[in-house]
Design a protein around this motif. Structure first.
Motif, short mmCIF file in Angstrom:
data_model
loop_
_atom_site.label_atom_id
_atom_site.label_comp_id
_atom_site.label_asym_id
_atom_site.label_seq_id
_atom_site.Cartn_x
_atom_site.Cartn_y
_atom_site.Cartn_z
N ALA A 123 5.16 0.72 7.16
CA ALA A 123 5.15 1.89 6.27
C ALA A 123 4.64 3.11 7.01
O ALA A 123 3.61 3.05 7.69
N HIS A 124 5.36 4.22 6.93
CA HIS A 124 4.86 5.47 7.50
C HIS A 124 5.44 6.66 6.74
O HIS A 124 6.33 6.50 5.90
N GLY A 125 4.92 7.83 7.06
CA GLY A 125 5.37 9.02 6.37
C GLY A 125 4.20 9.79 5.78
O GLY A 125 3.04 9.41 5.95
N LYS A 184 -1.87 5.68 16.43
CA LYS A 184 -1.97 6.25 17.78
C LYS A 184 -1.91 7.78 17.71
O LYS A 184 -2.68 8.48 18.36
N LEU A 185 -0.99 8.28 16.90
CA LEU A 185 -0.89 9.73 16.73
C LEU A 185 -2.18 10.31 16.15
O LEU A 185 -2.70 11.31 16.62
N LEU A 186 -2.70 9.64 15.12
CA LEU A 186 -3.91 10.14 14.45
C LEU A 186 -5.12 10.16 15.37
O LEU A 186 -6.04 10.96 15.20
N SER A 187 -5.11 9.25 16.36
CA SER A 187 -6.24 9.22 17.28
C SER A 187 -6.11 10.32 18.35
O SER A 187 -6.99 10.50 19.18
N SER A 238 -0.81 10.68 7.05
CA SER A 238 0.02 9.69 7.78
C SER A 238 -0.54 8.32 7.43
O SER A 238 -1.58 8.25 6.79
N PHE A 239 0.13 7.28 7.88
CA PHE A 239 -0.36 5.92 7.62
C PHE A 239 -1.20 5.43 8.79
O PHE A 239 -0.65 5.13 9.86
N ILE A 240 -2.49 5.30 8.55
CA ILE A 240 -3.37 4.79 9.61
C ILE A 240 -3.10 3.30 9.86
O ILE A 240 -3.43 2.76 10.91
N SER A 241 -2.46 2.65 8.88
CA SER A 241 -2.15 1.22 9.00
C SER A 241 -0.93 0.97 9.89
O SER A 241 -0.64 -0.16 10.26
N ASN A 242 -0.21 2.03 10.20
CA ASN A 242 0.98 1.91 11.05
C ASN A 242 0.56 2.15 12.51
O ASN A 242 -0.02 3.20 12.82
N ASN A 264 7.79 17.84 12.32
CA ASN A 264 9.08 17.42 12.86
C ASN A 264 9.62 18.39 13.91
O ASN A 264 10.59 18.08 14.60
N ARG A 265 9.00 19.55 14.02
CA ARG A 265 9.38 20.48 15.10
C ARG A 265 8.70 20.09 16.41
O ARG A 265 9.13 20.50 17.47
N GLU A 266 7.60 19.34 16.32
CA GLU A 266 6.86 18.97 17.53
C GLU A 266 7.62 17.85 18.25
O GLU A 266 7.95 16.84 17.65
N ARG A 267 7.83 18.05 19.53
CA ARG A 267 8.67 17.12 20.29
C ARG A 267 8.09 15.72 20.43
O ARG A 267 8.79 14.73 20.40
N ASN A 268 6.77 15.68 20.63
CA ASN A 268 6.18 14.38 20.96
C ASN A 268 6.01 13.44 19.77
O ASN A 268 5.69 12.28 19.92
N ASN A 269 6.19 13.99 18.58
CA ASN A 269 5.97 13.16 17.40
C ASN A 269 7.20 12.34 17.05
O ASN A 269 8.33 12.75 17.29
N ARG A 270 6.94 11.20 16.43
CA ARG A 270 8.04 10.46 15.84
C ARG A 270 8.47 11.23 14.60
O ARG A 270 7.70 12.02 14.07
#
Ligand code: ZN
Length: 385
Positions: free
Chosen positions: A235-237, A351-354, A342-346, A308-314
């Motif tokens: 789950a993410h989003g 990784k993004l959140l950190s 975001s989903f910290i469980s994903n 979604n404009r940021e390149r490095n993000n999924r």
């Protein structure tokens, strides 16, 4: 004080009492403890919280000369070591007093100065009765005026409550505090923004205190920041919530987790509310529903488009604006939303959140959403400089 108004309130609050009676599940023979009384006070709003060991039935009554409201909590006993007299002296309440009225009843007395309105509701796990008192103080017309807005940002959880924990052990409380601090840093660059955080460090604050802080500050906007979690690691989003009744099970699951109550309790609460339209309206009448919807949409839209404009993000999935019964939004008197960033469980999202850069992107996106909301709001509160 205007007794007719207060009486009208009492009749309206009888509906809430009915709700409380329905949700009563305590065994009659077992005494419920009145464990503590807490309050947060300002000149035109005060929140009083009575901590209990379980659900209680109660009655309330208005007396005059001197004016007071009292609540009789049935089948309760007052814990021995608690403070029982609180001199409030805020212009609305003179004092709050508690006493063992008879062997089965604890009486809580509000000595009144001048009040306009009051509202009562019950929160669960742990059980507590919340009384919101509204004052009559009128806003003076200032000579020099400037449009300013007070924004209260609430970083979820803290202290002994880590919130959701990611697969590699990252705590929601740390991630959301950092986003909140960054958001404040961005917002205060505009001198017209007055920004307050409910917490700036790793401390525990109850959900009801967070709302009390926003109401006491007389805030114009309230944003609570959280990270989502799901048993499914896939789950993410991103989703943004406002306070309202829902029959969406997923939304209820999110609210149950954030309220620290079981999904079963959450469903019971929804069921009871659905039966009693008046309760639904009463609990949420202050919440500036339409404005909260607008605010939620601007923030949600900004998060999705910015990230979604940021390149490095999924790719960020837009889970949309949703509604549920979040305790932290109960009784908030301003447009107020809760963002699940975001989903910290994903594992990928964790990784993004950190990553500090991602947290800054989130803060900027929320700030953009707030700015668009502010710019599009024609009625801005006028405050003296
Ligand atoms: Zn949370």
């Amino acid at each position: 004080m205007n007794q007719r108004q207060v009486k009208r309130n009492i009749f309206r609050n009888i509906a809430i009492l009915f709700f409380l009676l329905l949700s009563t599940s305590s065994v009659a023979s077992e005494k419920i403890d009145v464990k503590n009384i807490r309050y947060w006070s300002s000149s035109d709003y005060t929140r009083i919280v009575i901590d209990l060991s379980g659900h209680v039935e109660f009655s309330k009554n208005l007396l005059s000369d001197p004016d007071r409201i009292y609540f009789d909590l049935k089948n309760t006993r007052l814990s021995k070591d608690i403070k029982t007299v609180f001199p409030v002296g805020d212009g609305m309440l003179k004092a709050v007093r508690a006493g063992q009225f008879d062997p089965d009843t604890v009486r809580i007395v509000f000595d009144l100065e001048m009040i306009k309105d009051f509202n009562t509701f019950f929160l669960d796990s742990p059980a507590r009765l919340v009384v919101d008192v509204q004052g009559t103080k009128s806003i003076k017309k200032p000579e020099v005026v400037l449009t300013k807005r007070k924004i209260v940002i609430d970083a979820g959880h803290g202290g002994h409550d880590p919130g959701a924990v990611g697969p590699s052990g990252i705590h929601e409380k740390d991630v959301v505090l950092d986003i909140a601090l960054k958001l404040k840093e961005i917002l205060v660059k505009d001198p017209l923004n007055e920004v307050f955080l409910t917490r700036e460090t790793d401390v525990f604050i109850s959900l009801e205190e967070r709302t009390a802080i926003a109401n006491n500050k007389n805030a114009d906007l309230f944003v609570s920041i959280h990270a989502n979690a799901s048993p499914s690691r896939r789950a993410h989003g991103i989703e943004t919530y406002l306070l309202n009744w829902t029959n969406d099970e997923e939304a209820m699951t999110v609210a149950a987790r954030e309220n620290a109550i079981s999904l079963k309790k959450m469903k019971e609460m929804h069921k009871q509310m659905d039966l009693l339209e008046t309760i639904k309206n009463d609990l949420m009448r202050e919440n500036k529903r339409d404005e909260s919807i607008r605010l939620a949409h601007y923030i949600q839209k900004s998060l999705i488009s910015t990230l979604n404009r940021e390149r490095n993000n999924r790719k960020r999935i837009d889970l949309g604006v949703k509604q549920a019964l979040f305790y932290v939004l109960f009784g908030a008197k301003m447009p107020s939303v809760l963002v699940e960033v975001s989903f910290i469980s994903n594992p990928g999202d964790e990784k993004l959140l950190s990553n500090e850069t991602y947290r800054m992107q989130l803060a900027k996106a929320i700030s953009n959403g707030l700015n668009i909301y502010i710019m599009s709001t024609s009625v801005t509160k006028v405050t003296a400089l």
